[in-house]
Design an enzyme around this catalytic site. Structure first.
Site, PDB file in Angstrom:
ATOM      1  CE1 TYR A 185      14.705 -22.778   7.973  1.00  0.00           C
ATOM      2  CE2 TYR A 185      17.089 -22.703   8.042  1.00  0.00           C
ATOM      3  CZ  TYR A 185      15.862 -22.266   8.492  1.00  0.00           C
ATOM      4  OH  TYR A 185      15.816 -21.297   9.463  1.00  0.00           O
ATOM      5  N   GLY A 194      21.273 -14.537   4.525  1.00  0.00           N
ATOM      6  CA  GLY A 194      20.746 -15.602   3.667  1.00  0.00           C
ATOM      7  C   GLY A 194      21.269 -15.414   2.253  1.00  0.00           C
TER       8      GLY A 194
HETATM    9  P1  NAP Z   1      17.584 -12.570   4.724  1.00  0.00           P
HETATM   10  O1  NAP Z   1      18.948 -12.947   5.096  1.00  0.00           O
HETATM   11  O2  NAP Z   1      17.002 -11.367   5.325  1.00  0.00           O
HETATM   12  O3  NAP Z   1      17.461 -12.418   3.149  1.00  0.00           O
HETATM   13  C1  NAP Z   1      17.964 -13.405   2.313  1.00  0.00           C
HETATM   14  C2  NAP Z   1      17.622 -13.078   0.872  1.00  0.00           C
HETATM   15  O4  NAP Z   1      18.142 -11.806   0.501  1.00  0.00           O
HETATM   16  C3  NAP Z   1      18.318 -14.047  -0.079  1.00  0.00           C
HETATM   17  O5  NAP Z   1      17.653 -15.272  -0.170  1.00  0.00           O
HETATM   18  C4  NAP Z   1      18.294 -13.257  -1.362  1.00  0.00           C
HETATM   19  O6  NAP Z   1      16.989 -13.380  -1.911  1.00  0.00           O
HETATM   20  C5  NAP Z   1      18.513 -11.835  -0.853  1.00  0.00           C
HETATM   21  N1  NAP Z   1      19.928 -11.464  -0.962  1.00  0.00           N
HETATM   22  C6  NAP Z   1      20.973 -11.913  -0.231  1.00  0.00           C
HETATM   23  N2  NAP Z   1      22.125 -11.348  -0.655  1.00  0.00           N
HETATM   24  C7  NAP Z   1      21.801 -10.536  -1.666  1.00  0.00           C
HETATM   25  C8  NAP Z   1      22.548  -9.699  -2.529  1.00  0.00           C
HETATM   26  N3  NAP Z   1      23.875  -9.587  -2.422  1.00  0.00           N
HETATM   27  N4  NAP Z   1      21.885  -8.995  -3.479  1.00  0.00           N
HETATM   28  C9  NAP Z   1      20.540  -9.093  -3.609  1.00  0.00           C
HETATM   29  N5  NAP Z   1      19.777  -9.890  -2.835  1.00  0.00           N
HETATM   30  C10 NAP Z   1      20.408 -10.603  -1.877  1.00  0.00           C
HETATM   31  O7  NAP Z   1      16.518 -13.729   4.965  1.00  0.00           O
HETATM   32  P2  NAP Z   1      16.448 -15.171   5.511  1.00  0.00           P
HETATM   33  O8  NAP Z   1      17.127 -16.147   4.594  1.00  0.00           O
HETATM   34  O9  NAP Z   1      15.035 -15.363   5.865  1.00  0.00           O
HETATM   35  O10 NAP Z   1      17.261 -15.159   6.851  1.00  0.00           O
HETATM   36  C11 NAP Z   1      18.619 -15.550   6.899  1.00  0.00           C
HETATM   37  C12 NAP Z   1      18.784 -16.860   7.611  1.00  0.00           C
HETATM   38  O11 NAP Z   1      18.255 -16.764   8.939  1.00  0.00           O
HETATM   39  C13 NAP Z   1      18.038 -18.039   7.008  1.00  0.00           C
HETATM   40  O12 NAP Z   1      18.695 -18.554   5.859  1.00  0.00           O
HETATM   41  C14 NAP Z   1      18.036 -18.976   8.177  1.00  0.00           C
HETATM   42  O13 NAP Z   1      19.302 -19.602   8.339  1.00  0.00           O
HETATM   43  C15 NAP Z   1      17.759 -18.020   9.325  1.00  0.00           C
HETATM   44  N6  NAP Z   1      16.324 -17.893   9.658  1.00  0.00           N
HETATM   45  C16 NAP Z   1      15.916 -18.428  10.831  1.00  0.00           C
HETATM   46  C17 NAP Z   1      14.586 -18.363  11.196  1.00  0.00           C
HETATM   47  C18 NAP Z   1      14.170 -18.946  12.517  1.00  0.00           C
HETATM   48  O14 NAP Z   1      12.966 -19.108  12.780  1.00  0.00           O
HETATM   49  N7  NAP Z   1      15.102 -19.287  13.363  1.00  0.00           N
HETATM   50  C19 NAP Z   1      13.647 -17.726  10.365  1.00  0.00           C
HETATM   51  C20 NAP Z   1      14.091 -17.169   9.185  1.00  0.00           C
HETATM   52  C21 NAP Z   1      15.437 -17.251   8.844  1.00  0.00           C
HETATM   53  P3  NAP Z   1      16.690 -13.656  -3.456  1.00  0.00           P
HETATM   54  O15 NAP Z   1      17.875 -14.318  -4.063  1.00  0.00           O
HETATM   55  O16 NAP Z   1      15.528 -14.534  -3.458  1.00  0.00           O
HETATM   56  O17 NAP Z   1      16.368 -12.325  -3.962  1.00  0.00           O
END
Ligand code: NAP
Length: 331
Positions: free
Chosen positions: A57, A282
């Protein structure tokens, strides 16, 4: 905040973990360092003690920001720091590929310890299965770090049940981190029941489906720079409109039934699914963690679960999974 003890460890973690991929900037259209640091520091204010990061990341940047924020807070002992290993990259992340050799894992552990400014990684996870390397080799390297006290728990991510089985032959396995959310349910038929049966804690990623389930998106929302949603198949017309319609219906349901919004429903639903230990959230600025405080004191019963399924089944007629994120193997 609800908390959970990870079986076989002394880690007691919040059931919401802060995901820091977007904080690293890479594939999320950049980052704001000041806001990123404040987001990590503010996690504790919402009862979140569990922080998930990975070297890839931002090619070390997310690890570094987590280390900096935790040190600045002076509260290292209150945080549970999870990072990962087993991905390698060329300059600026132009190309990312799997590498879970013993050598890579031992090197990455030292790099992460330094960036995180700590002498122990609380949870160390193999990021993606690398089937060009025997699973036993990868597991033995993880086991060595565990025995040496450099890591306090061992996890894998994106592994199938049979890959976890091979891994377990040479290392303890405390957690699995698969993708899971209202729209991405593939693990319900294999990984989830397997983890339940084996007593492996689950750390779910993508709870908000990369923001789709936040309720802030509209069909004209655009994703600048290298933001992965500019090629994520869920965010492309006409499929994007179909998902947005489902989100709108789920939002109406959340409001009528619970007086909540879709963002709360999506994550509460996850926490109420059998076998789910932790949902990662996230966030890249402190405001995005605000809705976490609205998750407590209510639950989805089986009738509400069925109604949610009905809404999704009738609205999402052309579903697609998160497979587009899988990094390639080495050449
Ligand atoms: P997620 O948690 O499904 O979505 C995160 C996105 O949602 C944020 O970047 C933001 O996007 C939006 N968001 C969050 N809170 C919000 C709010 N209160 N209001 C409006 N929008 C909001 O996606 P993710 O970051 O992909 O997954 C979470 C975590 O899982 C990652 O950070 C990582 O640590 C982990 N992960 C692991 C893998 C793996 O292969 N192990 C893969 C993916 C993720 P915007 O600000 O851009 O709109």
């Amino acid at each position: 905040m609800e908390t959970i003890q990870i079986k076989g460890t002394d880690l007691n973690v919040s059931r919401i973990g802060l995901g820091t991929w977007a904080i690293g900037g890479w594939l999320w259209g950049g980052t704001d360092e000041g806001k990123a640091l404040l987001t990590i520091e503010s996690a504790l204010d919402h009862g979140i003690n569990f922080i998930d990061t990975a070297p890839v990341y931002g090619q070390g940047f997310s690890d570094e920001l987590v280390g900096k924020a935790v040190e600045r807070s002076g509260k290292r002992n209150r945080f549970v720091l999870a990072t990962k290993t087993g991905l390698e990259w060329t300059e600026n992340g132009a190309s990312v590929f799997r590498n879970s050799t013993r050598e890579r894992i031992l090197k990455e552990a030292e790099d992460s310890l330094r960036r995180l400014r700590t002498d122990v990684i609380d949870l160390y996870q193999v990021h993606w299965p690398d089937d060009r390397v025997p699973f036993e080799e990868t597991a033995e390297a993880m086991s060595r770090l565990y025995r040496d006290g450099k890591i306090r728990a061992v996890g894998v991510s994106n592994f199938s049940p049979s890959q976890m089985e091979s891994f377990r032959k040479a290392a303890p396995l405390h957690t699995a981190q698969p993708p899971y959310n209202l729209f991405e349910r593939g693990i319900e038929s294999d990984v989830l029941p397997d983890c339940q049966e084996k007593g492996v804690a689950t750390v779910m990623y993508g709870a908000l489906c990369r923001g789709l389930l936040s309720g802030r998106m509209a069909k004209d929302t655009t994703f600048p720079g290298d933001d992965l949603r500019s090629w994520d198949p869920k965010f492309q017309a006409p499929r994007f409109e179909m998902y947005l319609e489902a989100v709108e219906k789920l939002d109406r349901f959340a409001l009528e039934r619970f007086g909540k919004r879709v963002i709360h429903l999506a994550v509460r639903w996850m926490l109420d699914r059998p076998g789910v230990s932790v949902a990662l959230w996230g966030a890249r600025n402190p405001v995005q963690l605000g809705p976490v405080d609205e998750l407590w004191g209510w639950k989805l019963d089986s009738k509400a679960m069925r109604e949610v399924d009905d809404i999704i089944e009738t609205s999402v007629t052309d579903p697609v999974g998160p497979e587009f994120m899988a990094p390639p193997h080495r050449e």
